[in-house]
Design an enzyme around this catalytic site. Sequence first.
Site, PDB file in Angstrom:
ATOM      1  CG  MET B   1      -0.232  -0.199   2.533  1.00  0.00           C
ATOM      2  SD  MET B   1      -1.437  -0.776   3.734  1.00  0.00           S
ATOM      3  CE  MET B   1      -1.977  -2.287   2.915  1.00  0.00           C
ATOM      4  N   PRO B   2       1.750   1.364  -0.966  1.00  0.00           N
ATOM      5  CG  PRO B   2       3.529   0.768  -2.342  1.00  0.00           C
ATOM      6  CD  PRO B   2       2.116   0.404  -2.021  1.00  0.00           C
ATOM      7  CE1 TYR B   3      -0.400  10.154  -1.181  1.00  0.00           C
ATOM      8  CE2 TYR B   3       1.801  10.804  -0.515  1.00  0.00           C
ATOM      9  CZ  TYR B   3       0.545  11.139  -0.979  1.00  0.00           C
ATOM     10  OH  TYR B   3       0.245  12.450  -1.235  1.00  0.00           O
TER      11      TYR B   3
END
Lengths: 69, 69, 69, 69, 69, 69
Positions: B1-3
């Site tokens: 769940m990178p940003y």
Amino acid sequence: MPYVNIKITREGGVTPAQKAELIKGASDLLAKVLNKSPATTVVVIDEVELENWGIGGLPVEAYRRQAKG
Amino acid sequence: MPYVNIKITREGGVTPAQKAELIKGASDLLAKVLNKSPATTVVVIDEVELENWGIGGLPVEAYRRQAKG
Amino acid sequence: MPYVNIKITREGGVTPAQKAELIKGASDLLAKVLNKSPATTVVVIDEVELENWGIGGLPVEAYRRQAKG
Amino acid sequence: MPYVNIKITREGGVTPAQKAELIKGASDLLAKVLNKSPATTVVVIDEVELENWGIGGLPVEAYRRQAKG
Amino acid sequence: MPYVNIKITREGGVTPAQKAELIKGASDLLAKVLNKSPATTVVVIDEVELENWGIGGLPVEAYRRQAKG
Amino acid sequence: MPYVNIKITREGGVTPAQKAELIKGASDLLAKVLNKSPATTVVVIDEVELENWGIGGLPVEAYRRQAKG
């Protein structure tokens, strides 16, 4: 190669000349304090709508009215 | 769940198709290198006015003129 | 002169080689899609502790347990 | 003196009253959970154009169409 | 009530006194250029591991070796 | 699919349970005010060393001593 982000409220008509002063001032600060080369210092200025900025649990304008009130 | 946050100068008319390419490319990169599911990778693109971006102690446009000069 | 910030959870031992791949990949992406020179593209990776990352109203680890459960 | 940044897509006409609720809610949250004084809690809301926000490797609107499809 | 974020690489032992200078310098800059009260200017310094900072498509250390080479 | 970033000073031992409360609280706030699904709300908490946080032109600790003095 520092990165500096300056967030200010969008109000009062900040001029391009003032923005240039902020950019130069931030680069100079990093050069003076940490000997960072201005060549690779990046500065990004964000102007934030007044209604999108809060302090003291209130939008800025309501906060200022209260502070004066 | 990178940003992933991509900041670019607002110039030259970046098209929705190019933005879609950046979004897909950043998601693919995280999937390829770190096996992150694209399903939860969030990408936010910020377009910054030229006068709000500085490098080398100067606003971008002044910097480019000087670099060419 | 884009600026790219990649936030990922700190887990699984991301190696310096993988970080180098992220940096190269992000620079290449901006070069390919928007013709930005990699020379001035800055990439900053933030590794965030698992307990400091939330999704679905839960810290990541609780979220994953629930998703599997 | 926490700093809270809330990024949302610019759509559906978020009103000043709703923004004021977000500002108050974020300040209250920090006060309740960590006993931080609202007086020095800063909240900045960023509204991001739909085409600048990606999830699942797609711009938000394409993502929603696919999710429904 | 500006917010200033300064990102630098974690190297060379930046001292608390130098950080205090950055904080004072950034507050003074906003006061001088835009007449912002230092009382509500927030400054946050992020120190980023060398392997997490990229420029020119390379991690900083590889970039420097190449620049010298 | 909002993104919320909460920056606080690293002090006083913020527990995982308190962080979970912040994550839940921020997700609930976006759901309540803007009807955003918590499923895709991302929350990232940054804990910042005291010497890296400034207000009133001073590092936090010096600022507090002065405020009390």
